[in-house]
Design a protein around this motif. Structure first.
Motif, short mmCIF file in Angstrom:
data_model
loop_
_atom_site.label_atom_id
_atom_site.label_comp_id
_atom_site.label_asym_id
_atom_site.label_seq_id
_atom_site.Cartn_x
_atom_site.Cartn_y
_atom_site.Cartn_z
N GLY A 15 32.93 47.75 36.99
CA GLY A 15 31.37 48.34 37.30
C GLY A 15 30.30 47.51 37.02
O GLY A 15 29.24 47.76 37.81
N THR A 16 30.53 46.53 36.15
CA THR A 16 29.38 45.60 36.12
C THR A 16 29.36 44.16 36.57
O THR A 16 28.50 43.53 37.15
CB THR A 16 29.25 45.43 34.51
OG1 THR A 16 28.78 46.76 33.80
CG2 THR A 16 27.82 44.55 34.17
N SER A 17 30.61 43.77 36.67
CA SER A 17 30.83 42.27 37.11
C SER A 17 32.04 42.07 37.60
O SER A 17 33.09 42.93 37.57
CB SER A 17 30.53 41.19 35.89
OG SER A 17 31.58 41.41 34.84
N CYS A 18 32.14 40.87 38.32
CA CYS A 18 33.33 40.49 39.14
C CYS A 18 33.74 39.15 38.38
O CYS A 18 32.75 38.10 38.98
CB CYS A 18 33.26 40.45 40.44
SG CYS A 18 34.60 39.81 41.47
N ARG A 19 34.85 38.88 37.77
CA ARG A 19 35.13 37.56 37.54
C ARG A 19 36.17 36.80 38.11
O ARG A 19 37.17 37.54 38.51
CB ARG A 19 35.35 37.51 35.90
CG ARG A 19 34.05 37.91 35.23
CD ARG A 19 34.68 37.84 33.73
NE ARG A 19 35.94 38.76 33.44
CZ ARG A 19 36.59 38.56 32.29
NH1 ARG A 19 36.48 37.49 31.55
NH2 ARG A 19 37.75 39.20 32.17
N ALA A 20 36.16 35.59 38.65
CA ALA A 20 37.19 34.98 39.40
C ALA A 20 37.91 33.66 38.85
O ALA A 20 36.86 32.89 38.12
CB ALA A 20 36.79 34.42 40.93
N LEU A 30 40.91 25.64 37.38
CA LEU A 30 40.19 24.65 38.09
C LEU A 30 38.58 25.04 37.85
O LEU A 30 37.66 24.15 37.82
CB LEU A 30 40.55 24.51 39.40
CG LEU A 30 42.11 24.04 39.84
CD1 LEU A 30 42.46 23.93 41.40
CD2 LEU A 30 42.45 22.67 39.00
N ALA A 31 38.48 26.28 38.04
CA ALA A 31 37.03 26.72 37.83
C ALA A 31 37.09 28.22 37.69
O ALA A 31 38.02 29.03 38.04
CB ALA A 31 36.38 26.35 39.43
N GLU A 32 35.90 28.88 37.37
CA GLU A 32 35.60 30.14 36.97
C GLU A 32 34.24 30.64 37.68
O GLU A 32 33.24 29.48 37.50
CB GLU A 32 35.66 30.49 35.65
CG GLU A 32 37.00 30.37 35.09
CD GLU A 32 37.35 31.17 33.68
OE1 GLU A 32 36.45 31.62 33.05
OE2 GLU A 32 38.51 31.02 33.13
N ALA A 33 34.10 31.75 38.06
CA ALA A 33 32.81 32.16 38.38
C ALA A 33 32.56 33.84 38.25
O ALA A 33 33.49 34.65 38.13
CB ALA A 33 32.37 31.94 39.89
N ARG A 34 31.35 34.31 38.16
CA ARG A 34 31.14 35.61 37.86
C ARG A 34 30.00 36.20 38.95
O ARG A 34 29.07 35.30 39.12
CB ARG A 34 30.55 35.83 36.37
CG ARG A 34 30.39 37.18 36.27
CD ARG A 34 29.37 37.43 34.75
NE ARG A 34 30.32 37.22 33.81
CZ ARG A 34 30.99 37.61 33.02
NH1 ARG A 34 30.95 39.20 33.13
NH2 ARG A 34 31.71 37.37 31.82
N HIS A 201 23.94 54.02 38.43
CA HIS A 201 25.45 53.87 38.52
C HIS A 201 26.00 53.81 36.92
O HIS A 201 25.14 53.61 36.29
CB HIS A 201 25.73 52.61 39.09
CG HIS A 201 25.63 52.68 40.57
ND1 HIS A 201 25.91 53.61 41.39
CD2 HIS A 201 24.55 52.14 41.29
CE1 HIS A 201 25.73 53.73 42.59
NE2 HIS A 201 24.70 52.63 42.74
N PRO A 202 27.35 53.87 36.70
CA PRO A 202 27.91 53.62 35.41
C PRO A 202 27.20 52.37 34.77
O PRO A 202 26.95 52.36 33.58
CB PRO A 202 29.13 53.44 35.66
CG PRO A 202 29.74 54.25 36.86
CD PRO A 202 28.52 54.04 37.65
N CYS A 203 27.12 51.15 35.33
CA CYS A 203 26.49 50.02 34.80
C CYS A 203 25.25 50.43 34.24
O CYS A 203 24.42 49.73 33.53
CB CYS A 203 26.65 48.74 35.70
SG CYS A 203 25.74 48.85 37.05
N ASP A 204 24.46 51.17 34.94
CA ASP A 204 22.84 51.59 34.47
C ASP A 204 22.83 52.06 33.35
O ASP A 204 21.99 51.70 32.40
CB ASP A 204 22.31 52.45 35.60
CG ASP A 204 22.13 51.59 36.74
OD1 ASP A 204 21.92 50.46 36.96
OD2 ASP A 204 22.25 52.19 37.91
N TYR A 205 23.87 52.90 32.95
CA TYR A 205 23.88 53.74 31.76
C TYR A 205 24.33 52.90 30.59
O TYR A 205 24.21 52.94 29.58
CB TYR A 205 24.89 54.84 31.78
CG TYR A 205 24.16 55.96 32.59
CD1 TYR A 205 23.46 56.95 31.74
CD2 TYR A 205 24.49 56.26 33.90
CE1 TYR A 205 22.85 58.31 32.45
CE2 TYR A 205 23.90 57.53 34.61
CZ TYR A 205 23.36 58.36 33.90
OH TYR A 205 22.49 59.32 34.33
#
Length: 295
Positions: A15-20, A30-34, A201-205
């Protein structure tokens, strides 16, 4: 088979972030991103946009381009994927990747925590869910989304906090430093809190969680109460997993990982250290046949 793909991508989306995490075929990172939220219940298109942005950033960091997307097997461990309609809505979207496999964030976390072997986890970040995996059999407790479920999460803790802050405004409970901090966030305007709650949203709480932990260290009574309630919620879920046959359980997620000292000694003895994270699990999803529902 992974031999058909030059690259593996694991995505952990909540609900807060997406990590790849982008790896080569042998699993070398090789790499990571958020990027932003990838809870598919907030919108299949919103989640896909966050996922594609995170993969694009990681791809560029690795010196690759969109032309390599057709060589990538992507494993997704996403919040909300347990909802069948949401799963199918998401998977109906076009994408440029060689393969896209979708399962839940809890499943990905469990795979990562136990290195692909059987085991149990409880994950609490913005939301929460418990999962016990034994071969093809998966038992899930909770995880039915905020506000009707997700006890032990940052979102539920934040909701309770707002409720207590409003009670303090009415003089029903004492107003602590934590309550005053939340009121200052809204410029001491109760109407602003009410309006905010209509679309929050949930992340706001969940945004108030860091201050709850910080002020609990200073023995702020409200902060301590919030963490005590959250610990009781987490123990409820852990005991449910134990009743289903779990022996050792890994705590995962930004809330759960900090709650160990607040749990009873009997529960602490049941805790195990995760071998990996949800992105490790998502890489395993990319490598195998882990779609939650049939395509």
């Amino acid at each position: 088979m992974t031999e058909a793909f030059r690259y593996l991508v694991g995505v952990d989306g909540g609900g807060t972030s997406c990590r790849a995490r982008l790896c080569d075929a042998r699993g070398k990172v090789l790499a990571e991103a958020r990027t932003g939220s990838a809870n598919i219940l907030l919108g299949a298109d919103i989640a896909m946009a966050s996922i594609r942005e995170a993969i694009a950033i990681a791809t560029a960091q690795a010196g690759l381009s969109e032309q390599n997307y057709g060589e990538m097997a992507v494993g997704l461990a996403l919040a909300g994927a347990e909802q069948r309609k949401a799963w199918y809505d998401f998977m109906a979207q076009p994408h440029p990747f060689a393969r896209l496999t979708l399962n839940t964030d809890g499943y990905g976390a469990c795979l990562g925590a136990w290195g692909g072997q059987d085991g149990a986890i409880f994950i609490a970040g913005t939301g929460s869910v418990g999962l016990l995996r034994r071969g093809k059999n998966v038992t899930v407790v909770g995880g039915r989304e905020f506000p009707i479920s997700d006890q032990g999460s940052g979102a539920v803790m934040g909701l309770r906090l707002i409720q207590q802050v409003l009670l303090s405004v009415d003089g029903i409970v004492p107003q602590t430093e934590l309550a005053r901090l939340v009121l200052a966030h809204f410029d001491h305007d109760v109407d602003a809190i009410v309006e905010w709650s209509k679309t929050a949203h949930p992340c706001d709480y969940g945004q108030f969680s860091p201050e709850i932990f910080r002020l609990a260290e200073d023995n702020d009574a409200l902060a301590v109460t919030m963490l005590q309630q959250t610990a009781a919620d987490i123990e409820m879920w852990l005991n449910a997993l134990i009743a289903h046959g779990a022996d050792r359980i890994c705590l995962m997620g930004g809330i759960a990982e900090r709650m160990g000292p607040w749990l009873t000694p009997a529960i602490q003895r049941r805790l195990a250290t995760p071998q990996g994270d949800a992105m490790d699990g998502a890489i395993l999803i990319a490598q195998g046949d882990h779609n939650l529902y049939p395509l």
